[in-house]
Write an enzyme that holds these catalytic residues in place. Structure first.
Site, PDB file in Angstrom:
ATOM      1  N   ASN A 162       0.956  -1.382   0.141  1.00  0.00           N
ATOM      2  CA  ASN A 162      -0.075   0.182  -0.070  1.00  0.00           C
ATOM      3  C   ASN A 162       0.963   1.067   0.156  1.00  0.00           C
ATOM      4  OD1 ASN A 162      -2.879   0.370  -0.018  1.00  0.00           O
ATOM      5  ND2 ASN A 162      -3.009  -1.010   1.773  1.00  0.00           N
ATOM      6  N   ASP A 185      -2.598   3.104   5.320  1.00  0.00           N
ATOM      7  CA  ASP A 185      -3.356   2.355   3.983  1.00  0.00           C
ATOM      8  C   ASP A 185      -2.634   3.330   2.881  1.00  0.00           C
ATOM      9  OD1 ASP A 185      -5.284   1.420   2.121  1.00  0.00           O
ATOM     10  OD2 ASP A 185      -6.291   0.641   3.664  1.00  0.00           O
TER      11      ASP A 185
END
Length: 299
Positions: free
Chosen positions: A148, A207
């Site tokens: 990510n 994230d």
């Protein structure tokens, strides 16, 4: 820096919104809904939201110079024409699609598409980072479980990539001409959730991310209900509290690139949480003083 107010930009909730980017030519926001297998396009001026449906998960997307899009899907890397709907396979998946899929992806300043993977059993660090160059996918990094957080510094000499499961963001020295990576190091690390720990006391895990014009790294903290701004040295400069538990990725948009759009998730969340957080799955927005970097186009 002004505080700004977090508001709902797109009220239609995705299951798992991801990979937003602002298309400057179209003045529109594109993003994916991974489990719903959709590509979304939102026009803030008119409020129109249109989508394209696919037969497998669409994890990330990027604009091409010629007006088409690159789509990183479970079944490979594709070139897609949103006007006619034609989809052309560029590369087969470099993994077993039964256990792995593409995840976060975007282009570098030179127009090469980079994409990480997610190892879905999540019991081993088997995720990888690939670069689409010379007509093939070349592995550039590994030893992650959930790839990510892709982003580049303003001078294009630092690449960021995170492993969400490990709660760690890495920085690499990036060679613009060749796309070679070196000097992998920890940029930021966050406490892992302990067994029985309340989500209210958990800060979340890193994230998706985006970098602003001052080189600061904005990261969505999944399950942490917050968006963080980290300095180029990894220092926490700002925390933005969000009205949803699971933010997934920010991007900068608007004509002046001073609007942060934030995709979010409602997939597999507890019923009580969704009742308490009706904005879950919607795209949020926040006005900031420092603009972001424009999206890079695939060449």
């Amino acid at each position: 820096m002004s505080s700004g107010e977090v508001r709902v930009a797109v009220a239609s909730a995705a299951l798992l919104g991801e990979s937003p980017f602002w298309h400057p030519r179209e003045r529109a926001l594109f993003y994916c809904d991974i489990p719903d297998r959709k590509l979304q396009r939102f026009d803030p001026a008119s409020g129109a939201l249109v989508h394209w449906d696919f037969d497998t998960e669409l994890a990330s997307c990027a604009p091409c110079v010629d007006g088409r899009l690159l789509l990183a899907m479970r079944d490979g890397l594709w070139r897609f024409d949103p006007q006619g709907g034609a989809r052309t396979l560029l590369a087969e998946p470099p993994y077993d699609p039964a256990k792995e899929r593409f995840n976060d992806g975007k282009c570098d300043p030179q127009g090469r598409f980079w994409v990480g993977t997610i190892y879905e059993p999540r019991d081993a660090a088997k995720a990888t980072l690939h670069c689409w160059v010379g007509g093939k996918l070349v592995k550039r990094a590994d030893n992650a479980t959930v790839g990510n957080g892709l982003a580049w510094s303003p001078n294009g000499r630092t690449l960021y990539w995170s492993d969400t499961k490990a709660h760690t963001i890495y920085a690499f020295d990036f060679e613009p001409a060749s796309g070679e990576l070196s000097g992998r190091r920890v940029f930021a690390r966050f406490p892992i959730k302990q067994d029985g720990q309340s989500l209210d006391s958990y800060g979340g895990r890193p994230d998706g991310a985006a970098v602003d014009a001052e080189g600061c790294y904005w990261v969505a903290m999944f399950e942490g209900q917050r968006l963080l701004r980290l300095s180029p040295s990894g220092e926490l400069l700002r925390e933005v509290r969000l009205p949803v538990r699971c933010a997934t990725m920010p991007c900068f948009g608007g004509a002046d690139l001073k609007t942060i759009y934030i995709t979010t998730s409602r997939e597999k969340r507890p019923a009580a949480e969704l009742i308490a957080q009706p904005m879950a799955g919607c795209v949020l927005s926040l006005e900031v003083d420092v603009p972001g970097l424009p999206v890079n186009f695939a060449t």
